[in-house]
Design a protein around this motif. Structure first.
Motif, PDB file in Angstrom:
ATOM      1  N   MET A   1       0.018 -12.487  40.356  1.00 31.85           N
ATOM      2  CA  MET A   1       0.714 -11.285  39.892  1.00 31.85           C
ATOM      3  C   MET A   1       1.650 -11.641  38.749  1.00 31.85           C
ATOM      4  N   LYS A   2       1.729 -10.751  37.779  1.00 32.83           N
ATOM      5  CA  LYS A   2       2.647 -10.921  36.665  1.00 32.83           C
ATOM      6  C   LYS A   2       3.558  -9.702  36.587  1.00 32.83           C
ATOM      7  N   LEU A   3       4.851  -9.933  36.404  1.00 36.22           N
ATOM      8  CA  LEU A   3       5.839  -8.865  36.333  1.00 36.22           C
ATOM      9  C   LEU A   3       6.318  -8.688  34.898  1.00 36.22           C
ATOM     10  N   SER A   4       6.270  -7.464  34.409  1.00 39.51           N
ATOM     11  CA  SER A   4       6.819  -7.133  33.092  1.00 39.51           C
ATOM     12  C   SER A   4       8.198  -6.515  33.287  1.00 39.51           C
ATOM     13  N   ILE A   5       9.216  -7.159  32.745  1.00 42.39           N
ATOM     14  CA  ILE A   5      10.578  -6.636  32.794  1.00 42.39           C
ATOM     15  C   ILE A   5      10.800  -5.870  31.496  1.00 42.39           C
ATOM     16  N   LEU A   6      11.045  -4.563  31.615  1.00 41.02           N
ATOM     17  CA  LEU A   6      11.165  -3.701  30.447  1.00 41.02           C
ATOM     18  C   LEU A   6      12.640  -3.450  30.154  1.00 41.02           C
ATOM     19  N   MET A   7      13.078  -3.814  28.954  1.00 39.68           N
ATOM     20  CA  MET A   7      14.495  -3.704  28.603  1.00 39.68           C
ATOM     21  C   MET A   7      14.685  -2.813  27.378  1.00 39.68           C
ATOM     22  N   PRO A   8      15.146  -1.561  27.576  1.00 40.12           N
ATOM     23  CA  PRO A   8      15.489  -0.712  26.438  1.00 40.12           C
ATOM     24  C   PRO A   8      16.876  -1.089  25.931  1.00 40.12           C
ATOM     25  N   VAL A   9      17.038  -1.131  24.616  1.00 41.39           N
ATOM     26  CA  VAL A   9      18.320  -1.570  24.045  1.00 41.39           C
ATOM     27  C   VAL A   9      18.737  -0.627  22.926  1.00 41.39           C
ATOM     28  N   TYR A  10      19.996  -0.190  22.972  1.00 39.20           N
ATOM     29  CA  TYR A  10      20.538   0.634  21.891  1.00 39.20           C
ATOM     30  C   TYR A  10      22.004   0.267  21.668  1.00 39.20           C
ATOM     31  N   ASN A  11      22.296  -0.286  20.508  1.00 36.79           N
ATOM     32  CA  ASN A  11      23.656  -0.661  20.130  1.00 36.79           C
ATOM     33  C   ASN A  11      24.337  -1.539  21.189  1.00 36.79           C
ATOM     34  N   GLU A  12      23.714  -2.671  21.493  1.00 38.01           N
ATOM     35  CA  GLU A  12      24.249  -3.594  22.495  1.00 38.01           C
ATOM     36  C   GLU A  12      24.402  -5.001  21.914  1.00 38.01           C
ATOM     37  N   GLN A  13      24.873  -5.104  20.688  1.00 44.53           N
ATOM     38  CA  GLN A  13      24.948  -6.417  20.054  1.00 44.53           C
ATOM     39  C   GLN A  13      25.862  -7.388  20.804  1.00 44.53           C
ATOM     40  N   ASP A  14      26.858  -6.885  21.518  1.00 45.13           N
ATOM     41  CA  ASP A  14      27.796  -7.759  22.215  1.00 45.13           C
ATOM     42  C   ASP A  14      27.307  -8.168  23.601  1.00 45.13           C
ATOM     43  N   ARG A  15      26.264  -7.524  24.102  1.00 48.20           N
ATOM     44  CA  ARG A  15      25.824  -7.780  25.469  1.00 48.20           C
ATOM     45  C   ARG A  15      24.381  -8.239  25.594  1.00 48.20           C
ATOM     46  N   VAL A  16      23.550  -7.887  24.621  1.00 40.49           N
ATOM     47  CA  VAL A  16      22.118  -8.093  24.815  1.00 40.49           C
ATOM     48  C   VAL A  16      21.744  -9.563  24.951  1.00 40.49           C
ATOM     49  N   ALA A  17      22.415 -10.466  24.239  1.00 39.11           N
ATOM     50  CA  ALA A  17      22.088 -11.887  24.362  1.00 39.11           C
ATOM     51  C   ALA A  17      22.339 -12.380  25.777  1.00 39.11           C
ATOM     52  N   ASP A  18      23.477 -11.961  26.367  1.00 41.50           N
ATOM     53  CA  ASP A  18      23.773 -12.347  27.747  1.00 41.50           C
ATOM     54  C   ASP A  18      22.782 -11.701  28.716  1.00 41.50           C
ATOM     55  N   GLU A  33       7.238 -11.536  32.057  1.00 40.58           N
ATOM     56  CA  GLU A  33       7.453 -11.381  30.635  1.00 40.58           C
ATOM     57  C   GLU A  33       8.598 -10.390  30.465  1.00 40.58           C
ATOM     58  N   LEU A  34       9.340 -10.527  29.380  1.00 42.50           N
ATOM     59  CA  LEU A  34      10.447  -9.626  29.082  1.00 42.50           C
ATOM     60  C   LEU A  34      10.091  -8.855  27.814  1.00 42.50           C
ATOM     61  N   VAL A  35       9.839  -7.561  27.979  1.00 44.90           N
ATOM     62  CA  VAL A  35       9.470  -6.708  26.848  1.00 44.90           C
ATOM     63  C   VAL A  35      10.707  -5.900  26.449  1.00 44.90           C
ATOM     64  N   ILE A  36      11.253  -6.202  25.278  1.00 46.18           N
ATOM     65  CA  ILE A  36      12.485  -5.572  24.814  1.00 46.18           C
ATOM     66  C   ILE A  36      12.156  -4.577  23.713  1.00 46.18           C
ATOM     67  N   VAL A  37      12.682  -3.366  23.842  1.00 43.65           N
ATOM     68  CA  VAL A  37      12.514  -2.361  22.800  1.00 43.65           C
ATOM     69  C   VAL A  37      13.882  -2.026  22.221  1.00 43.65           C
ATOM     70  N   ASN A  38      14.094  -2.408  20.974  1.00 43.28           N
ATOM     71  CA  ASN A  38      15.305  -2.042  20.261  1.00 43.28           C
ATOM     72  C   ASN A  38      15.138  -0.617  19.754  1.00 43.28           C
ATOM     73  N   ASP A  39      15.867   0.306  20.372  1.00 48.45           N
ATOM     74  CA  ASP A  39      15.645   1.730  20.113  1.00 48.45           C
ATOM     75  C   ASP A  39      16.494   2.222  18.938  1.00 48.45           C
ATOM     76  N   GLY A  40      16.210   1.684  17.761  1.00 51.58           N
ATOM     77  CA  GLY A  40      16.883   2.144  16.559  1.00 51.58           C
ATOM     78  C   GLY A  40      18.360   1.828  16.507  1.00 51.58           C
ATOM     79  N   SER A  41      18.767   0.692  17.047  1.00 52.37           N
ATOM     80  CA  SER A  41      20.192   0.321  17.040  1.00 52.37           C
ATOM     81  C   SER A  41      20.743   0.289  15.625  1.00 52.37           C
TER      82      SER A  41
END
Length: 229
Positions: A1-18, A33-41
């Motif tokens: 089994m493989k798990l996809s972790i979906l991470m939506p991101v909007y204006n999180e420059q101070d937190r997203v790295a952590d 896998e970590l699938v990150i979508v930068n939603d027009g930050s």
């Protein structure tokens, strides 16, 4: 089994790295896998994400902000795992809880698992935020004759194909109510496990408002009246 972790991101420059670091540091019982979508930050989020260097991470950029629901739809469309779970980049949820969500799936007890927040005094954003969440959850239970504890939880784990089949239309926070409404309409009752939660304040960037609660109630009523196709 493989798990996809979906991470939506909007204006999180101070937190997203952590947030990314914490998600990747967890010992999972399966491939991830970590699938990150930068939603027009509009801050420096895109630059932070473009510096990530890990084979488990995939970054997708929206040219403009479209809302959490749209970001999750993009992430789900690009996921390669059999299962998916949503993890916001705001550090309110602890990714160490994700293996606990996986346990009922791996041992065959459940197909859909929700993380249930307890809203202790140390973790609540405000009294009205908690009451609003409880009101929306109660509305879902009344409308669909179910008994779930936390409709608005970010931690929703389910098969990727099941999520795609729901055809979520809500572009913003209303997607939480739409996902749950459509699952309950299909007689799919989420299995719930307790999770930790630490809400941030408005000053720290909390985005959800009372308007999202009103929208959630409307969406639940709409889904209850909709015919199953």
């Amino acid at each position: 089994m493989k798990l996809s972790i979906l991470m939506p991101v909007y204006n999180e420059q101070d937190r997203v790295a952590d947030a990314v670091k914490q998600a990747l540091a967890v010992t999972y019982p399966c491939d991830v896998e970590l699938v990150i979508v930068n939603d027009g930050s509009r801050d420096g989020t895109a630059e932070v994400l473009d510096r990530l260097d890990d084979d488990r991470v995939r970054v997708i950029h929206h040219a403009r902000n479209q809302g959490k629901g749209a970001a999750i739809r993009t992430a789900a469309d690009n996921a390669t795992g059999e299962y998916m779970v949503i993890l916001d980049a705001d550090l309110e949820y602890d990714p160490e809880d994700i293996p606990r969500l996986l346990e009922p799936v791996l041992d065959g007890r459940a197909t859909v698992v929700y993380g249930n927040r307890t809203f202790g005094s140390h973790s609540a954003f405000s009294f009205w935020y908690v009451m609003g969440n409880k009101a929306v959850t109660m509305a879902a239970n009344v409308l669909f004759n179910s008994y779930i504890g936390d409709l608005e939880t970010c931690f929703k784990l389910m098969p990727v194909e099941l999520y795609r089949s729901l055809r979520i239309r809500s572009r913003g926070f209303g997607m939480e109510a739409e996902v749950t409404g459509k699952l309950l309409r299909r007689k799919i009752r989420p299995y719930e496990v307790p999770i930790s939660y630490r809400a941030r304040t408005r000053e720290e960037g909390k985005k959800i408002t009372w308007r999202d609660g009103v929208e959630a109630l409307w969406i639940l009523a709409r889904e209850r009246m909709r015919r199953i196709r």
